[in-house]
Motif scaffolding. Structure first.
Motif, PDB file in Angstrom:
ATOM      1  N   LEU A 124      -3.548   4.747  -3.310  1.00  0.00           N
ATOM      2  CA  LEU A 124      -4.902   4.662  -2.765  1.00  0.00           C
ATOM      3  C   LEU A 124      -4.994   3.602  -1.667  1.00  0.00           C
ATOM      4  N   SER A 125      -4.337   2.478  -1.878  1.00  0.00           N
ATOM      5  CA  SER A 125      -4.329   1.434  -0.846  1.00  0.00           C
ATOM      6  C   SER A 125      -3.677   1.938   0.429  1.00  0.00           C
ATOM      7  N   TYR A 126      -2.568   2.670   0.285  1.00  0.00           N
ATOM      8  CA  TYR A 126      -1.898   3.227   1.449  1.00  0.00           C
ATOM      9  C   TYR A 126      -2.815   4.199   2.177  1.00  0.00           C
ATOM     10  N   LEU A 127      -3.479   5.087   1.425  1.00  0.00           N
ATOM     11  CA  LEU A 127      -4.344   6.079   2.057  1.00  0.00           C
ATOM     12  C   LEU A 127      -5.520   5.427   2.781  1.00  0.00           C
ATOM     13  N   VAL A 128      -6.109   4.404   2.181  1.00  0.00           N
ATOM     14  CA  VAL A 128      -7.212   3.697   2.834  1.00  0.00           C
ATOM     15  C   VAL A 128      -6.708   3.002   4.094  1.00  0.00           C
ATOM     16  N   SER A 129      -5.537   2.356   4.007  1.00  0.00           N
ATOM     17  CA  SER A 129      -4.972   1.686   5.183  1.00  0.00           C
ATOM     18  C   SER A 129      -4.652   2.676   6.287  1.00  0.00           C
ATOM     19  N   TYR A 130      -4.083   3.826   5.891  1.00  0.00           N
ATOM     20  CA  TYR A 130      -3.731   4.847   6.865  1.00  0.00           C
ATOM     21  C   TYR A 130      -4.992   5.386   7.554  1.00  0.00           C
ATOM     22  N   ALA A 131      -6.030   5.654   6.762  1.00  0.00           N
ATOM     23  CA  ALA A 131      -7.280   6.160   7.341  1.00  0.00           C
ATOM     24  C   ALA A 131      -7.898   5.115   8.263  1.00  0.00           C
ATOM     25  N   ARG A 132      -7.896   3.869   7.860  1.00  0.00           N
ATOM     26  CA  ARG A 132      -8.446   2.801   8.695  1.00  0.00           C
ATOM     27  C   ARG A 132      -7.645   2.665   9.993  1.00  0.00           C
ATOM     28  N   ASP A 133      -6.325   2.761   9.900  1.00  0.00           N
ATOM     29  CA  ASP A 133      -5.494   2.694  11.102  1.00  0.00           C
ATOM     30  C   ASP A 133      -5.803   3.847  12.048  1.00  0.00           C
ATOM     31  N   ARG A 134      -6.013   5.041  11.492  1.00  0.00           N
ATOM     32  CA  ARG A 134      -6.343   6.193  12.332  1.00  0.00           C
ATOM     33  C   ARG A 134      -7.689   5.995  13.031  1.00  0.00           C
TER      34      ARG A 134
END
Length: 152
Positions: A124-134
């Protein structure tokens, strides 16, 4: 901070962390191989349960949790301290109940639950970070596009 590190410094740090991890695992496995160094329990278990200390015995029932009734009513002395018991048959034929440590299977299941929870939180942390980076990359791209359109 990591973006300021050079590649060989990052690899050196990663290698040092890996070596420390391997060293800790080696030391831990070495001490675990020697077996637990436990003292005899200091609490009274039961009056008739000393045969397993002096005689050979067989385990009739493996270590399992005591029932809530046994714990609350204190009907079995073995359930008061550890909340786990096992049934033994001594060589003399006497059947006694002995207090035991937590069941290995329960410990293993708790560890697996912990590992799955850590994996889910990490994912979940990875997905949130990835979405924020996008989102930030998209905003940056749009800002640059607007600046280029103004110049023309």
């Amino acid at each position: 901070m990591l973006e300021n590190c050079q590649r060989h410094h990052m690899l050196l740090g990663l290698g040092a962390l890996t070596m420390v991890t391997i060293l800790v695992l080696f030391v831990e496995s070495r001490y675990a191989a020697e077996g637990p160094r436990r003292r005899e329990p200091q609490f009274v278990i039961e009056d008739n349960s000393t045969c397993w200390r002096n005689e050979k015995y067989t385990i009739v029932e493996e270590c399992h949790p005591c029932s809530e009734f046994d714990i609350v009513s204190r009907s079995l002395g073995v359930c008061i301290h550890t909340h786990y018991k096992e049934l033994l048959r001594c060589q003399s034929g006497e059947i006694v109940t002995r207090s035991c440590d937590r069941v290995a299977l329960i410990e293993q299941m708790n560890f697996l639950k912990f590992e799955v929870l850590c994996f889910v939180i990490g994912l979940l942390s990875y997905l949130v970070s990835y979405a924020r980076d996008r989102v930030l990359s998209r905003r940056n791209y749009m800002r640059i596009e607007r600046q280029l359109n103004r110049v023309q």
